[in-house]
Write a protein that holds these residues in place. Structure first.
Motif, PDB file in Angstrom:
ATOM      1  N   THR A  67       0.879  -1.170   0.000  1.00  0.00           N
ATOM      2  CA  THR A  67       0.000   0.000   0.000  1.00  0.00           C
ATOM      3  C   THR A  67       0.917   1.220   0.000  1.00  0.00           C
ATOM      4  OG1 THR A  67      -0.023   0.195   2.408  1.00  0.00           O
ATOM      5  CG2 THR A  67      -1.687  -1.254   1.422  1.00  0.00           C
ATOM      6  N   HIS A  68       0.337   2.405  -0.248  1.00  0.00           N
ATOM      7  CA  HIS A  68       1.141   3.629  -0.188  1.00  0.00           C
ATOM      8  C   HIS A  68       1.776   3.766   1.198  1.00  0.00           C
ATOM      9  CE1 HIS A  68      -0.604   6.102  -3.791  1.00  0.00           C
ATOM     10  NE2 HIS A  68      -0.180   4.907  -4.152  1.00  0.00           N
ATOM     11  N   ALA A  69       0.994   3.443   2.235  1.00  0.00           N
ATOM     12  CA  ALA A  69       1.501   3.622   3.603  1.00  0.00           C
ATOM     13  C   ALA A  69       2.634   2.644   3.925  1.00  0.00           C
ATOM     14  CB  ALA A  69       0.357   3.466   4.603  1.00  0.00           C
ATOM     15  N   THR A  70       2.495   1.383   3.520  1.00  0.00           N
ATOM     16  CA  THR A  70       3.570   0.426   3.840  1.00  0.00           C
ATOM     17  C   THR A  70       4.826   0.748   3.018  1.00  0.00           C
ATOM     18  OG1 THR A  70       2.709  -1.211   2.259  1.00  0.00           O
ATOM     19  CG2 THR A  70       2.036  -1.459   4.548  1.00  0.00           C
ATOM     20  N   ALA A  71       4.630   1.190   1.767  1.00  0.00           N
ATOM     21  CA  ALA A  71       5.789   1.556   0.936  1.00  0.00           C
ATOM     22  C   ALA A  71       6.521   2.751   1.541  1.00  0.00           C
ATOM     23  CB  ALA A  71       5.333   1.882  -0.484  1.00  0.00           C
ATOM     24  N   LEU A  72       5.764   3.749   1.999  1.00  0.00           N
ATOM     25  CA  LEU A  72       6.382   4.955   2.532  1.00  0.00           C
ATOM     26  C   LEU A  72       7.107   4.660   3.847  1.00  0.00           C
ATOM     27  CD1 LEU A  72       6.878   7.862   1.932  1.00  0.00           C
ATOM     28  CD2 LEU A  72       4.640   8.437   2.884  1.00  0.00           C
ATOM     29  N   THR A  73       6.501   3.823   4.673  1.00  0.00           N
ATOM     30  CA  THR A  73       7.142   3.432   5.931  1.00  0.00           C
ATOM     31  C   THR A  73       8.465   2.717   5.644  1.00  0.00           C
ATOM     32  OG1 THR A  73       4.957   3.176   6.912  1.00  0.00           O
ATOM     33  CG2 THR A  73       6.772   2.147   8.080  1.00  0.00           C
ATOM     34  N   ARG A  74       8.459   1.823   4.642  1.00  0.00           N
ATOM     35  CA  ARG A  74       9.687   1.103   4.270  1.00  0.00           C
ATOM     36  C   ARG A  74      10.742   2.063   3.709  1.00  0.00           C
ATOM     37  NH1 ARG A  74      11.197   0.231  -0.413  1.00  0.00           N
ATOM     38  NH2 ARG A  74       9.128   0.381  -1.365  1.00  0.00           N
TER      39      ARG A  74
END
Ligand code: 9L3
Ligand code: MG
Length: 156
Positions: A67-74
């Protein structure tokens, strides 16, 4: 022999299609506006050459299954060595000339101290410092986000 030539051609064209994502939907890039103590964190790109030394909201490409959120966190973990909590979108999405779609999100630090692990430098900017920033020193794709970033900091 014609059969083998045809098979080879089919395999080659399929491989070429798979290698060029631009044939599919545009690839998403996500960027974080990490706000802390009334300031936003900008990072200075190290590459490619035409963007080197320019400020950006840190982030990167969304990989399949993310998701956008998991990608950004990574991406923030990889680039800055810190954990963030991703909040809502900020600013409009930006269509990059090479077909990428860029999305900015507000974020808060959860743990760790950000460090420029993959950037030339990083710096916390107040609204006034952002307003004084020369747009030539900002990555072109990120320039339209600056006014809304200032507004967010004015409210923070
Ligand atoms: N990009 C532009 N602005 C940003 C970010 C994070 C990325 N704030 C562009 C630069 C590259 C592409 O998106 O062309 C992929 O970004 P990265 O993976 O090189 O950070
Ligand atoms: Mg990046």
């Amino acid at each position: 022999i014609a059969t083998f030539v045809t098979m080879g051609w089919l395999i080659a064209t399929r491989a070429a299609r798979g290698a060029h994502r631009t044939d599919d939907r545009p690839q998403d890039v996500v960027a974080a506006a990490i706000v802390d103590d009334g300031r936003v964190l900008l990072a200075q790109r190290a590459h490619p050459a035409e963007l080197a030394g320019k400020w950006e909201l840190p982030g990167g490409r969304v990989e399949s299954g993310e998701t956008h959120a998991t990608a950004l966190t990574r991406e923030i973990r990889e680039e800055l060595g810190a954990e963030i909590e991703v909040a809502g979108r900020i600013g409009a999405e930006v269509t990059h000339p090479n077909g990428l779609m860029l999305y900015a999100y507000r974020a808060r630090l959860r743990s760790g101290t950000p460090a420029a692990l993959e950037h030339l430098d990083m710096q916390w900017f107040s609204a006034d410092e952002l307003r004084r920033l020369d747009l030539d020193d900002v990555v072109p794709a990120d320039r339209d986000w600056i006014p809304e970033l200032c507004a967010v900091l004015d409210d923070a």
